[in-house]
Design an enzyme around this catalytic site. Structure first.
Site, PDB file in Angstrom:
ATOM      1  N   ASP A 189       0.826  -1.213   0.000  1.00  0.00           N
ATOM      2  CA  ASP A 189       0.000   0.000   0.000  1.00  0.00           C
ATOM      3  C   ASP A 189       0.866   1.272   0.000  1.00  0.00           C
ATOM      4  O   ASP A 189       2.023   1.249   0.420  1.00  0.00           O
ATOM      5  CB  ASP A 189      -0.864   0.064   1.288  1.00  0.00           C
ATOM      6  N   HIS A 214       3.812  -2.162   2.995  1.00  0.00           N
ATOM      7  CA  HIS A 214       3.800  -0.798   2.437  1.00  0.00           C
ATOM      8  C   HIS A 214       5.050  -0.569   1.592  1.00  0.00           C
ATOM      9  O   HIS A 214       6.144  -0.985   1.988  1.00  0.00           O
ATOM     10  CB  HIS A 214       3.701   0.235   3.565  1.00  0.00           C
TER      11      HIS A 214
HETATM   12 ZN   LIG Z   1      -2.815   3.481   3.031  1.00  0.00          ZN
END
Ligand SMILES: [Zn+2]
Length: 329
Positions: free
Chosen positions: A129, A287
């Site tokens: 993400d 991430h």
């Molecule tokens: Zn996010």
């Protein structure tokens, strides 16, 4: 003789006079007594009338008091009824909102090709993400080494959105995350949310030429932060995105790289391997933003460990099970 006669007349006259005076006095006294008696009767009469009037006033005051009490009771009852009425109105509104959500859920079920069951075999969906960033390019190289495919939930505010071209061309999945990634904006209303989703969707489409229908909510479908900006919005959005043909994904393994920056790579590897050990299929949250260098460092050992557990690495599709969390708002 004459004097004696005169004396008698005088005595007689005095007697007559006295008798007269006495009679007059008696008469006057009698008359006065009569007046006094009449006055007394009048006073008694007036006193009686006064008492009656007092009694009547007391009676009226009593009635007044009773009426006031009844009025207060009626006012209290009225207040209670209004309160009950308001409660019923709130209940009706709540039921209507629930009905709407149920209807949206039904449409979502009808429109969504997403599987309601997780895959039965050992598959791992790696997800990243908040990118792309320069870290994304390093990640792509590592994935190539493991012949692994992954999914990238990108944001418009990353500043490196052009990298989605590489993500796509190297066989990975470009998922939509958010254009602004500002919770206070996107979760202020369903309209605001879809305006943001459409913005990132259009930007991605302009770069890779296809409309992505794979998405992830900032904070996940279970986020409670959105409650600050709009109560109940996640209950609506989780259905509405599906009704609009999107497949949304949460995760069942969290790398923990979002807890702070520079979580040690060994800890990230550990987090993922421990949570994956007892699972058949996994969707791993990571991430690839610029600050997450240790996630890149963790990848080789993580992929190695997962491969040894028997997992193969695939990108998400519109029909993949969503690993969706319970909605909290
Ligand atoms: Zn996010």
């Amino acid at each position: 003789m004459k004097i004696k006669l005169n004396k008698n007349i005088l005595v007689y006259a005095v007697v007559v006079l006295l008798t007269f005076a006495l009679s007059v006095s008696f008469f006057v006294i009698g008359a006065k007594n009569k007046t006094i008696k009449q006055n007394k009767t009048q006073i008694t009469e007036i006193t009686k009338q006064l008492d009656d009037a007092k009694n009547q006033i007391a009676e009226k005051e009593k009635q007044n008091g009773e009426l006031n009490q009844k009025l207060e009771q009626a006012q209290t009852e009225n207040g209670n009824l209004q309160k009950e009425n308001n409660n019923l109105k709130t209940e009706i509104e709540k039921l209507n909102a629930e009905k709407l959500i149920e209807a949206e859920k039904l449409t979502a079920l009808q429109n969504s090709p997403q599987s309601v069951y997780p895959p039965a075999d050992k598959v791992c969906y790696l997800t990243f993400d908040d990118g792309p960033s320069d870290n994304t390019l390093k990640i792509l190289d590592i994935l190539d080494r493991f012949n692994a495919k992954a999914t990238f939930f990108v944001i418009g505010s990353s500043g490196k959105l052009d990298y989605v071209k590489q993500i796509h061309e190297r066989g990975h999945v470009v998922g939509l995350h958010s254009d602004s990634h500002k919770y206070n904006v996107i979760y202020s209303s369903t309209d605001a949310y879809f305006a943001d989703l459409e913005a990132i969707s259009n930007k991605v489409e302009q770069i890779i030429g296809i409309k992505s229908k794979i998405m992830r909510f900032p904070g996940g479908g279970s986020n409670g932060v959105s409650k600050k900006y709009c109560v109940g919005i996640m209950s609506r959005l989780t259905n509405q995105v599906k009704a609009k043909g999107y497949a949304y994904f949460d995760w069942n393994v969290s790398s923990g790289d979002a807890e702070r920056n520079n979580v040690p790579a060994a800890q990230i590897v550990n987090n993922v391997l421990i949570q994956s050990a007892n699972k058949n299929s996994i969707c791993v949250l990571m991430h690839d933003s610029a600050a997450k260098g240790t996630t890149v460092e963790a990848l080789p050992a993580m992929l190695d460990g997962l491969a040894k557990m028997g997992f193969r690495f695939e990108g998400l599709t519109e029909s993949t099970y969503g690993y969706c969390h319970a909605v909290n708002n």
